[in-house]
Design a protein around this motif. Structure first.
Motif, mmCIF file in Angstrom:
data_model
loop_
_atom_site.group_PDB
_atom_site.id
_atom_site.type_symbol
_atom_site.label_atom_id
_atom_site.label_comp_id
_atom_site.label_asym_id
_atom_site.label_seq_id
_atom_site.Cartn_x
_atom_site.Cartn_y
_atom_site.Cartn_z
ATOM 1 N N HIS A 10 0.841 -1.186 0.000
ATOM 2 C CA HIS A 10 0.000 0.000 0.000
ATOM 3 C C HIS A 10 0.877 1.237 0.000
ATOM 4 O O HIS A 10 1.820 1.329 0.798
ATOM 5 N N GLN A 11 0.570 2.164 -0.892
ATOM 6 C CA GLN A 11 1.281 3.437 -0.916
ATOM 7 C C GLN A 11 0.274 4.564 -0.795
ATOM 8 O O GLN A 11 -0.464 4.858 -1.746
ATOM 9 N N ALA A 12 0.247 5.158 0.377
ATOM 10 C CA ALA A 12 -0.627 6.310 0.603
ATOM 11 C C ALA A 12 0.015 7.544 -0.029
ATOM 12 O O ALA A 12 1.228 7.585 -0.212
ATOM 13 N N PRO A 13 -0.782 8.544 -0.343
ATOM 14 C CA PRO A 13 -0.223 9.759 -0.957
ATOM 15 C C PRO A 13 0.905 10.342 -0.121
ATOM 16 O O PRO A 13 0.766 10.536 1.085
ATOM 17 N N LEU B 131 -13.358 -1.011 5.286
ATOM 18 C CA LEU B 131 -12.329 -0.073 4.840
ATOM 19 C C LEU B 131 -12.407 1.242 5.600
ATOM 20 O O LEU B 131 -13.493 1.693 6.007
ATOM 21 N N LYS B 132 -11.224 1.833 5.778
ATOM 22 C CA LYS B 132 -11.095 3.094 6.505
ATOM 23 C C LYS B 132 -10.456 4.135 5.584
ATOM 24 O O LYS B 132 -9.714 3.764 4.660
ATOM 25 N N PRO B 133 -10.668 5.421 5.842
ATOM 26 C CA PRO B 133 -10.048 6.450 5.002
ATOM 27 C C PRO B 133 -8.531 6.304 4.896
ATOM 28 O O PRO B 133 -7.945 6.597 3.853
ATOM 29 N N GLU B 134 -7.896 5.826 5.955
ATOM 30 C CA GLU B 134 -6.437 5.663 5.921
ATOM 31 C C GLU B 134 -5.983 4.517 5.022
ATOM 32 O O GLU B 134 -4.782 4.355 4.771
ATOM 33 N N ASP B 135 -6.920 3.724 4.522
ATOM 34 C CA ASP B 135 -6.584 2.679 3.554
ATOM 35 C C ASP B 135 -6.453 3.252 2.142
ATOM 36 O O ASP B 135 -6.047 2.531 1.215
ATOM 37 N N THR B 136 -6.781 4.502 1.983
ATOM 38 C CA THR B 136 -6.676 5.147 0.676
ATOM 39 C C THR B 136 -5.248 5.113 0.154
ATOM 40 O O THR B 136 -4.294 5.308 0.912
ATOM 41 N N GLY B 137 -5.116 4.861 -1.135
ATOM 42 C CA GLY B 137 -3.808 4.836 -1.764
ATOM 43 C C GLY B 137 -3.776 3.876 -2.928
ATOM 44 O O GLY B 137 -4.810 3.348 -3.345
ATOM 45 N N VAL B 138 -2.589 3.652 -3.433
ATOM 46 C CA VAL B 138 -2.396 2.711 -4.528
ATOM 47 C C VAL B 138 -1.908 1.390 -3.959
ATOM 48 O O VAL B 138 -1.017 1.359 -3.104
ATOM 49 N N TYR B 139 -2.510 0.316 -4.441
ATOM 50 C CA TYR B 139 -2.150 -1.022 -3.978
ATOM 51 C C TYR B 139 -1.428 -1.772 -5.101
ATOM 52 O O TYR B 139 -1.867 -1.746 -6.254
ATOM 53 N N TYR B 140 -0.351 -2.420 -4.712
ATOM 54 C CA TYR B 140 0.471 -3.169 -5.646
ATOM 55 C C TYR B 140 0.643 -4.601 -5.155
ATOM 56 O O TYR B 140 0.707 -4.844 -3.947
ATOM 57 N N CYS B 141 0.762 -5.525 -6.090
ATOM 58 C CA CYS B 141 1.185 -6.873 -5.723
ATOM 59 C C CYS B 141 2.609 -7.064 -6.235
ATOM 60 O O CYS B 141 3.028 -6.427 -7.204
ATOM 61 N N LYS B 142 3.332 -7.928 -5.544
ATOM 62 C CA LYS B 142 4.747 -8.097 -5.894
ATOM 63 C C LYS B 142 5.193 -9.493 -5.526
ATOM 64 O O LYS B 142 4.891 -9.988 -4.443
ATOM 65 N N ALA B 143 5.923 -10.118 -6.441
ATOM 66 C CA ALA B 143 6.550 -11.398 -6.171
ATOM 67 C C ALA B 143 8.039 -11.265 -6.479
ATOM 68 O O ALA B 143 8.438 -10.475 -7.343
ATOM 69 N N ALA B 144 8.847 -12.035 -5.790
ATOM 70 C CA ALA B 144 10.296 -11.964 -5.959
ATOM 71 C C ALA B 144 10.677 -12.218 -7.413
ATOM 72 O O ALA B 144 10.172 -13.144 -8.049
ATOM 73 N N GLY B 145 11.531 -11.362 -7.931
ATOM 74 C CA GLY B 145 12.025 -11.532 -9.287
ATOM 75 C C GLY B 145 11.134 -10.977 -10.368
ATOM 76 O O GLY B 145 11.521 -10.963 -11.539
ATOM 77 N N LEU B 146 9.947 -10.530 -9.983
ATOM 78 C CA LEU B 146 9.026 -9.958 -10.967
ATOM 79 C C LEU B 146 8.929 -8.450 -10.784
ATOM 80 O O LEU B 146 9.086 -7.937 -9.684
ATOM 81 N N ASP B 147 8.643 -7.759 -11.878
ATOM 82 C CA ASP B 147 8.541 -6.308 -11.830
ATOM 83 C C ASP B 147 7.264 -5.857 -11.120
ATOM 84 O O ASP B 147 6.277 -6.594 -11.058
ATOM 85 N N TRP B 148 7.310 -4.635 -10.610
ATOM 86 C CA TRP B 148 6.108 -4.028 -10.053
ATOM 87 C C TRP B 148 5.090 -3.785 -11.166
ATOM 88 O O TRP B 148 5.457 -3.449 -12.295
ATOM 89 N N GLY B 149 3.819 -3.937 -10.814
ATOM 90 C CA GLY B 149 2.758 -3.573 -11.745
ATOM 91 C C GLY B 149 2.443 -2.098 -11.620
ATOM 92 O O GLY B 149 3.148 -1.352 -10.935
ATOM 93 N N GLN B 150 1.369 -1.688 -12.275
ATOM 94 C CA GLN B 150 1.008 -0.274 -12.254
ATOM 95 C C GLN B 150 0.196 0.092 -11.021
ATOM 96 O O GLN B 150 0.004 1.271 -10.721
ATOM 97 N N GLY B 151 -0.283 -0.903 -10.308
ATOM 98 C CA GLY B 151 -1.065 -0.657 -9.105
ATOM 99 C C GLY B 151 -2.521 -0.369 -9.419
ATOM 100 O O GLY B 151 -2.910 -0.152 -10.577
ATOM 101 N N VAL C 177 -7.236 2.852 -4.627
ATOM 102 C CA VAL C 177 -8.347 2.673 -3.690
ATOM 103 C C VAL C 177 -8.553 3.997 -2.968
ATOM 104 O O VAL C 177 -7.605 4.568 -2.436
ATOM 105 N N THR C 178 -9.786 4.476 -3.000
ATOM 106 C CA THR C 178 -10.116 5.710 -2.302
ATOM 107 C C THR C 178 -11.287 5.444 -1.371
ATOM 108 O O THR C 178 -12.349 4.995 -1.816
ATOM 109 N N VAL C 179 -11.074 5.698 -0.086
ATOM 110 C CA VAL C 179 -12.106 5.461 0.925
ATOM 111 C C VAL C 179 -12.529 6.799 1.505
ATOM 112 O O VAL C 179 -11.703 7.535 2.048
#
Length: 112
Positions: free
Chosen positions: A38-41, A85-105, A108-110
């Motif tokens: 999770h990456q909040a603003p 969900l809570k307002p503090e959950d707002t942000g961009v969510y990414y999934c990540k596995a070892a050796g693989l690149d990050w996606g675009q995310g 989520v806005t609460v």
């Protein structure tokens, strides 16, 4: 290389739910460890949950009891079920596995 694509974000009121998906371009059967971040603003990306075959799922204290991580190997997809969900959950969510690149995310806005 397998690519991961997140989806399922959106705008939701506090107390609502969303299910995020992390679709892989290839088989995930050999991916044991996969995390959701999770990456909040204005903040750094932080790990909120991970799934690791053979071990208990891990959750950050801030989401414990509200979020659930899962996988469907037949669909080559990981999921993050987000409840109460809570307002503090707002942000961009990414999934990540070892050796693989990050996606675009996925955003989520609460709202309160």
């Amino acid at each position: 290389q397998v690519q991961l694509t997140e989806s399922g974000g959106g705008l939701v009121q506090a107390g609502g739910s969303l299910r995020l998906s992390c679709a892989a371009s290839g088989s995930i059967s050999r991916i044991d460890l996969m995390g959701w971040y999770h990456q909040a603003p204005g903040t750094e990306r932080e790990l909120v949950a991970y799934i690791n075959d053979g071990t208990p799922d891990h959750y950050a204290d801030s989401v414990k009891g509200r979020f659930t991580v899962s996988r469907d190997n037949a669909k080559n997809t990981f999921y993050l079920q987000m409840n109460n969900l809570k307002p503090e959950d707002t942000g961009v969510y990414y999934c990540k596995a070892a050796g693989l690149d990050w996606g675009q995310g996925t955003q989520v806005t609460v709202t309160s």
